[in-house]
Design a protein around this motif. Structure first.
Motif, PDB file in Angstrom:
ATOM      1  N   GLN A   1      44.087  35.506  38.951  1.00  0.00           N
ATOM      2  CA  GLN A   1      43.001  36.453  38.722  1.00  0.00           C
ATOM      3  C   GLN A   1      41.679  36.014  39.359  1.00  0.00           C
TER       4      GLN A   1
ATOM      5  N   ASN B   1      38.949  34.030  41.680  1.00  0.00           N
ATOM      6  CA  ASN B   1      38.860  33.484  43.026  1.00  0.00           C
ATOM      7  C   ASN B   1      38.564  32.006  42.891  1.00  0.00           C
TER       8      ASN B   1
ATOM      9  N   GLN C   1      42.188  32.519  48.625  1.00  0.00           N
ATOM     10  CA  GLN C   1      41.011  31.656  48.611  1.00  0.00           C
ATOM     11  C   GLN C   1      41.360  30.174  48.458  1.00  0.00           C
TER      12      GLN C   1
HETATM   13  C1  LIG Z   1      37.455  37.658  44.860  1.00  0.00           C
HETATM   14  O1  LIG Z   1      36.825  37.603  46.129  1.00  0.00           O
HETATM   15  C2  LIG Z   1      36.880  38.828  46.842  1.00  0.00           C
HETATM   16  C3  LIG Z   1      36.323  38.595  48.240  1.00  0.00           C
HETATM   17  O2  LIG Z   1      35.501  37.463  48.280  1.00  0.00           O
HETATM   18  C4  LIG Z   1      36.106  39.891  46.064  1.00  0.00           C
HETATM   19  O3  LIG Z   1      36.173  41.142  46.737  1.00  0.00           O
HETATM   20  C5  LIG Z   1      36.725  40.040  44.678  1.00  0.00           C
HETATM   21  O4  LIG Z   1      35.970  40.922  43.899  1.00  0.00           O
HETATM   22  C6  LIG Z   1      36.775  38.691  43.966  1.00  0.00           C
HETATM   23  N1  LIG Z   1      37.519  38.810  42.728  1.00  0.00           N
HETATM   24  C7  LIG Z   1      37.137  38.231  41.594  1.00  0.00           C
HETATM   25  C8  LIG Z   1      38.032  38.457  40.399  1.00  0.00           C
HETATM   26  O5  LIG Z   1      36.152  37.523  41.499  1.00  0.00           O
END
Ligand SMILES: *[C@@H]1O[C@H](CO)[C@@H](O)[C@H](O)[C@H]1NC(C)=O
Ligand SMILES: *[C@@H]1O[C@H](CO)[C@@H](O)[C@H](O)[C@H]1NC(C)=O
Ligand SMILES: *[C@@H]1O[C@H](CO)[C@@H](O)[C@H](O)[C@H]1NC(C)=O
Ligand SMILES: *[C@@H]1O[C@H](CO)[C@@H](O)[C@H](O)[C@H]1NC(C)=O
Ligand SMILES: *[C@@H]1O[C@H](CO)[C@@H](O)[C@H](O)[C@H]1NC(C)=O
Ligand SMILES: *[C@@H]1O[C@H](CO)[C@@H](O)[C@H](O)[C@H]1NC(C)=O
Length: 320
Positions: A51, A53, A76
């Motif tokens: 979930q 990043n 990531q």
């Molecule tokens: C994860 O990173 C992507 C691109 O950096 C972003 O679009 C997404 O909202 C992020 N997701 C979370 C759960 O933080």
């Protein structure tokens, strides 16, 4: 300046040193930044999705097969640890299906059915910079001799509990960026003199608890940048000191827990002119035998920057 320490002082000084160097970076210090997922069995066609990043991920309790697409959605993740697992197979390209992976660690210590690690598993790992492989403790894991040949950007390699009986040139061929190499408890019996050909960037070699008796001559002729050579806990016997030819940059040499019974100050000066620290232990050396050591006293007493730590006998107890 000459420092010639008594045995008891040496032991006290060495303890913090051993503790520091005994650590292996990363393996047991699970930093708080790692996101953890645990207890899973993967399915082909169903990649692992996390979930948050996170650039650092650890997977605990993974059973079965790591499929070629299992890590492909970890967009990531640059740093991945897999530990306490019952992995039985790793498909072609599975490890570096994580597109940004730079550091990979797998600990198979408790895996009784650890797979043989093969070249195809590391397919696509051209950008990998750090690799930690820990095999099974009781039944040393097998690494194919060509498994790591396509890792041109690998800088740091740590291998523990693998069966590397005969170290041929094949193992490290192609690791042209490698700076740090550790082989710990890998049951090495024989090292070919060309095992380090092409490893011109090596700065540190740690071969510890492997049990080999001979270092081939010319091994270090291809590693001009080596500054640390740590050979703790092997079984090196009949050292001629020609083995160290080529180590013009070497600053630290550790030979404790071997079967050393020779010394050649002239060769040390010639082959390792920049040596600052030599840790040596002479096995069961009696005073009369000590007199046969080629200019041991001269070297120990006159070398400008040498700190000579001596174990196994107390030089001050011998009558001169
Ligand atoms: C994860 O990173 C992507 C691109 O950096 C972003 O679009 C997404 O909202 C992020 N997701 C979370 C759960 O933080
Ligand atoms: C993984 O294997 C171990 C040992 O066989 C077992 O105890 C555990 O329940 C398994 N985990 C899963 C998620 O299947
Ligand atoms: C050791 O591991 C190998 C390869 O995984 C396996 O074939 C063999 O049966 C194992 N031996 C023991 C004693 O567990
Ligand atoms: C790699 O070796 C160099 C030279 O010995 C050392 O200074 C450095 O700390 C080592 N890097 C790691 C990550 O251990
Ligand atoms: C070291 O060598 C001795 C004599 O050859 C042998 O008995 C011993 O088992 C060896 N030790 C290791 C750790 O290989
Ligand atoms: C060391 O030298 C002795 C005496 O020459 C010889 O018997 C022994 O086999 C040698 N050991 C090794 C490991 O080369």
């Amino acid at each position: 300046m000459v420092t010639n320490l008594a045995v008891f002082e040496v032991i006290i000084l060495l303890l913090p040193f051993l503790t520091k160097y005994g650590q292996c970076r990363g393996i047991w210090d699970d930093g708080p930044t790692y996101l953890e997922v645990s207890n899973l069995v993967l399915e082909k066609g169903k990649p692992l999705v996390v979930q948050q990043n996170s650039t650092q991920l650890q997977i605990k309790g993974l059973n079965g097969t790591l499929y070629s697409d299992s890590l492909s959605q970890l967009s990531q993740v640059s740093d991945l640890k897999i530990f306490i697992n019952q992995i039985i197979d790793i498909e072609t390209g599975a490890i570096c299906s994580a597109p940004k992976l730079k550091r990979f660690e797998i600990d198979l210590s408790y895996n009784a059915h650890a797979p043989v690690l093969t070249k195809n598993m590391f397919e696509g790992c051209d950008n990998l910079e750090e690799l930690f492989l820990v095999g099974n403790y009781d039944n040393l894991t097998t690494l194919d001799s060509d498994a790591l040949q396509s890792l041109p950007n690998l800088k740091y390699l740590y291998i523990r509990n693998f069966n590397l009986k005969h170290l041929t040139q094949d193992y490290f061929k192609g690791l042209k960026s490698l700076t740090n190499l550790t082989l710990f408890r890998c049951s090495i019996e024989e090292i070919d003199s060309n095992a380090f050909v092409g490893l011109a960037n090596l700065e540190e070699v740690r071969f510890e608890f492997n049990g080999f008796e001979r270092l081939p001559n010319s091994l270090f002729k291809n590693t001009p940048k080596l500054v640390n050579l740590l050979l703790f806990g092997n079984n090196i016997t009949n050292l001629t000191w020609d083995e160290f030819d080529g180590l013009a940059s070497l600053e630290r040499l550790e030979l404790i827990r071997n079967q050393i019974n020779t010394f050649d100050g002239n060769k040390i000066t010639k082959f390792m002119p920049n040596l600052k620290v030599l840790l040596i232990e002479f096995k069961t050396l009696e005073c009369d035998q000590r007199k046969k050591l080629n200019n041991y006293d001269e070297y120990a007493g006159s070398h400008e920057v040498l700190f000579l730590y001596k174990f196994g006998f107390d030089p001050d107890s011998c009558e001169s």
